[in-house]
Design a protein around this motif. Structure first.
Motif, PDB file in Angstrom:
ATOM      1  N   PRO A  30      -6.122  22.731   9.741  1.00 30.80           N
ATOM      2  CA  PRO A  30      -4.827  23.137   9.169  1.00 30.80           C
ATOM      3  C   PRO A  30      -3.898  23.585  10.285  1.00 30.80           C
ATOM      4  O   PRO A  30      -4.379  24.080  11.300  1.00 30.80           O
ATOM      5  CB  PRO A  30      -5.188  24.293   8.245  1.00 30.80           C
ATOM      6  CG  PRO A  30      -6.653  24.162   8.002  1.00 30.80           C
ATOM      7  CD  PRO A  30      -7.233  23.475   9.203  1.00 30.80           C
ATOM      8  N   PRO A  31      -2.634  23.436  10.180  1.00 28.84           N
ATOM      9  CA  PRO A  31      -1.833  23.036   9.017  1.00 28.84           C
ATOM     10  C   PRO A  31      -1.633  21.530   8.898  1.00 28.84           C
ATOM     11  O   PRO A  31      -0.774  21.101   8.136  1.00 28.84           O
ATOM     12  CB  PRO A  31      -0.501  23.744   9.282  1.00 28.84           C
ATOM     13  CG  PRO A  31      -0.362  23.685  10.766  1.00 28.84           C
ATOM     14  CD  PRO A  31      -1.776  23.870  11.288  1.00 28.84           C
ATOM     15  N   ALA A  32      -2.390  20.739   9.644  1.00 25.67           N
ATOM     16  CA  ALA A  32      -2.266  19.278   9.542  1.00 25.67           C
ATOM     17  C   ALA A  32      -2.637  18.831   8.125  1.00 25.67           C
ATOM     18  O   ALA A  32      -3.504  19.436   7.491  1.00 25.67           O
ATOM     19  CB  ALA A  32      -3.181  18.600  10.551  1.00 25.67           C
ATOM     20  N   PRO A  33      -1.983  17.787   7.615  1.00 24.62           N
ATOM     21  CA  PRO A  33      -2.321  17.319   6.262  1.00 24.62           C
ATOM     22  C   PRO A  33      -3.740  16.767   6.208  1.00 24.62           C
ATOM     23  O   PRO A  33      -4.240  16.210   7.191  1.00 24.62           O
ATOM     24  CB  PRO A  33      -1.288  16.232   5.991  1.00 24.62           C
ATOM     25  CG  PRO A  33      -0.812  15.794   7.333  1.00 24.62           C
ATOM     26  CD  PRO A  33      -0.952  16.973   8.244  1.00 24.62           C
ATOM     27  N   GLU A  34      -4.378  16.939   5.059  1.00 27.30           N
ATOM     28  CA  GLU A  34      -5.746  16.444   4.869  1.00 27.30           C
ATOM     29  C   GLU A  34      -5.781  14.917   4.829  1.00 27.30           C
ATOM     30  O   GLU A  34      -6.724  14.303   5.286  1.00 27.30           O
ATOM     31  CB  GLU A  34      -6.298  17.024   3.574  1.00 27.30           C
ATOM     32  CG  GLU A  34      -7.752  16.756   3.341  1.00 27.30           C
ATOM     33  CD  GLU A  34      -8.256  17.406   2.060  1.00 27.30           C
ATOM     34  OE1 GLU A  34      -9.419  17.138   1.724  1.00 27.30           O
ATOM     35  OE2 GLU A  34      -7.514  18.152   1.402  1.00 27.30           O
ATOM     36  N   TYR A  35      -4.731  14.295   4.239  1.00 35.58           N
ATOM     37  CA  TYR A  35      -4.626  12.844   4.132  1.00 35.58           C
ATOM     38  C   TYR A  35      -3.274  12.383   4.658  1.00 35.58           C
ATOM     39  O   TYR A  35      -2.285  13.101   4.554  1.00 35.58           O
ATOM     40  CB  TYR A  35      -4.770  12.390   2.674  1.00 35.58           C
ATOM     41  CG  TYR A  35      -6.186  12.443   2.169  1.00 35.58           C
ATOM     42  CD1 TYR A  35      -7.004  11.325   2.232  1.00 35.58           C
ATOM     43  CD2 TYR A  35      -6.714  13.611   1.642  1.00 35.58           C
ATOM     44  CE1 TYR A  35      -8.307  11.370   1.775  1.00 35.58           C
ATOM     45  CE2 TYR A  35      -8.018  13.667   1.181  1.00 35.58           C
ATOM     46  CZ  TYR A  35      -8.808  12.545   1.255  1.00 35.58           C
ATOM     47  OH  TYR A  35     -10.097  12.597   0.804  1.00 35.58           O
ATOM     48  N   LEU A  36      -3.256  11.158   5.207  1.00 33.23           N
ATOM     49  CA  LEU A  36      -2.033  10.546   5.705  1.00 33.23           C
ATOM     50  C   LEU A  36      -1.649   9.373   4.812  1.00 33.23           C
ATOM     51  O   LEU A  36      -2.518   8.573   4.428  1.00 33.23           O
ATOM     52  CB  LEU A  36      -2.233  10.048   7.139  1.00 33.23           C
ATOM     53  CG  LEU A  36      -2.632  11.090   8.173  1.00 33.23           C
ATOM     54  CD1 LEU A  36      -2.948  10.415   9.502  1.00 33.23           C
ATOM     55  CD2 LEU A  36      -1.523  12.116   8.346  1.00 33.23           C
ATOM     56  N   ASP A  37      -0.364   9.249   4.490  1.00 30.27           N
ATOM     57  CA  ASP A  37       0.113   8.114   3.700  1.00 30.27           C
ATOM     58  C   ASP A  37       0.013   6.834   4.516  1.00 30.27           C
ATOM     59  O   ASP A  37       0.374   6.810   5.693  1.00 30.27           O
ATOM     60  CB  ASP A  37       1.566   8.324   3.273  1.00 30.27           C
ATOM     61  CG  ASP A  37       1.732   9.483   2.300  1.00 30.27           C
ATOM     62  OD1 ASP A  37       0.716   9.932   1.729  1.00 30.27           O
ATOM     63  OD2 ASP A  37       2.876   9.937   2.118  1.00 30.27           O
ATOM     64  N   VAL A  38      -0.511   5.775   3.891  1.00 34.13           N
ATOM     65  CA  VAL A  38      -0.642   4.482   4.553  1.00 34.13           C
ATOM     66  C   VAL A  38       0.361   3.488   3.984  1.00 34.13           C
ATOM     67  O   VAL A  38       1.067   2.813   4.723  1.00 34.13           O
ATOM     68  CB  VAL A  38      -2.084   3.930   4.410  1.00 34.13           C
ATOM     69  CG1 VAL A  38      -2.197   2.536   4.996  1.00 34.13           C
ATOM     70  CG2 VAL A  38      -3.080   4.870   5.048  1.00 34.13           C
ATOM     71  N   ALA A  39       0.434   3.393   2.657  1.00 33.64           N
ATOM     72  CA  ALA A  39       1.330   2.419   2.023  1.00 33.64           C
ATOM     73  C   ALA A  39       1.506   2.771   0.556  1.00 33.64           C
ATOM     74  O   ALA A  39       0.674   3.451  -0.045  1.00 33.64           O
ATOM     75  CB  ALA A  39       0.752   1.015   2.149  1.00 33.64           C
ATOM     76  N   THR A  40       2.592   2.287  -0.012  1.00 33.86           N
ATOM     77  CA  THR A  40       2.815   2.346  -1.450  1.00 33.86           C
ATOM     78  C   THR A  40       2.818   0.912  -1.942  1.00 33.86           C
ATOM     79  O   THR A  40       3.558   0.076  -1.415  1.00 33.86           O
ATOM     80  CB  THR A  40       4.147   3.045  -1.779  1.00 33.86           C
ATOM     81  OG1 THR A  40       4.106   4.369  -1.239  1.00 33.86           O
ATOM     82  CG2 THR A  40       4.373   3.126  -3.277  1.00 33.86           C
ATOM     83  N   VAL A  41       1.940   0.609  -2.902  1.00 36.32           N
ATOM     84  CA  VAL A  41       1.752  -0.772  -3.350  1.00 36.32           C
ATOM     85  C   VAL A  41       1.772  -0.847  -4.871  1.00 36.32           C
ATOM     86  O   VAL A  41       1.581   0.146  -5.562  1.00 36.32           O
ATOM     87  CB  VAL A  41       0.417  -1.355  -2.818  1.00 36.32           C
ATOM     88  CG1 VAL A  41       0.394  -1.373  -1.293  1.00 36.32           C
ATOM     89  CG2 VAL A  41      -0.785  -0.571  -3.336  1.00 36.32           C
ATOM     90  N   TRP A  42       1.996  -2.061  -5.378  1.00 36.82           N
ATOM     91  CA  TRP A  42       1.902  -2.320  -6.818  1.00 36.82           C
ATOM     92  C   TRP A  42       0.445  -2.545  -7.176  1.00 36.82           C
ATOM     93  O   TRP A  42      -0.297  -3.162  -6.416  1.00 36.82           O
ATOM     94  CB  TRP A  42       2.727  -3.548  -7.192  1.00 36.82           C
ATOM     95  CG  TRP A  42       4.200  -3.318  -7.114  1.00 36.82           C
ATOM     96  CD1 TRP A  42       5.040  -3.729  -6.121  1.00 36.82           C
ATOM     97  CD2 TRP A  42       5.007  -2.610  -8.056  1.00 36.82           C
ATOM     98  NE1 TRP A  42       6.316  -3.323  -6.388  1.00 36.82           N
ATOM     99  CE2 TRP A  42       6.333  -2.635  -7.568  1.00 36.82           C
ATOM    100  CE3 TRP A  42       4.748  -1.954  -9.255  1.00 36.82           C
ATOM    101  CZ2 TRP A  42       7.390  -2.029  -8.251  1.00 36.82           C
ATOM    102  CZ3 TRP A  42       5.804  -1.354  -9.930  1.00 36.82           C
ATOM    103  CH2 TRP A  42       7.098  -1.397  -9.428  1.00 36.82           C
ATOM    104  N   ALA A  43       0.030  -2.041  -8.342  1.00 34.49           N
ATOM    105  CA  ALA A  43      -1.371  -2.141  -8.747  1.00 34.49           C
ATOM    106  C   ALA A  43      -1.476  -2.414 -10.238  1.00 34.49           C
ATOM    107  O   ALA A  43      -0.565  -2.115 -11.009  1.00 34.49           O
ATOM    108  CB  ALA A  43      -2.096  -0.846  -8.415  1.00 34.49           C
TER     109      ALA A  43
END
Length: 112
Positions: A30-43
């Protein structure tokens, strides 16, 4: 794959890992985020699989979700995806054809 059925937007995330100095990796402190965003996709969400278990006298619900997206080869066990306020841990992925990646994920917001 029928594109019109992919009508949900999900955000793929991978764990935020840093080198541990011994050739492996560990979660970023911490304080780094636990997860990093990779992409936003249609599902497309397929039929979910519900289980109810009894653990130490308490009923526990579990939901596994099969989700299809356009082919990606970088998704691994340990990743997660977000759909609205729901969070899903990736358990497994497979590619049934050259256009699709199937994600088997567990809903970690059930019962919260």
């Amino acid at each position: 794959m029928i594109i019109g059925r992919m009508n949900k937007r999900i955000k793929l995330q991978k764990p935020n890992l840093i080198p541990d100095g011994r050739g492996g990796q560990k979660p970023a402190p911490p304080p780094a985020p636990e997860y990093l965003d990779v992409a936003t996709v249609w599902a497309e969400f397929r039929n979910p699989n519900f289980k109810e278990l009894s653990a130490m006298g308490t009923a526990v619900s579990e939901m596994n979700q099969l989700t299809s997206i356009r082919r990606r080869t970088d998704i691994q066990r340990g990743w997660r995806f977000l759909y609205g306020t729901k969070k899903f841990n990736v358990l497994n992925t497979f590619e049934p054809d050259r256009e699709t990646t199937m994600i088997v994920a567990r809903d970690i917001t059930v019962g919260k």
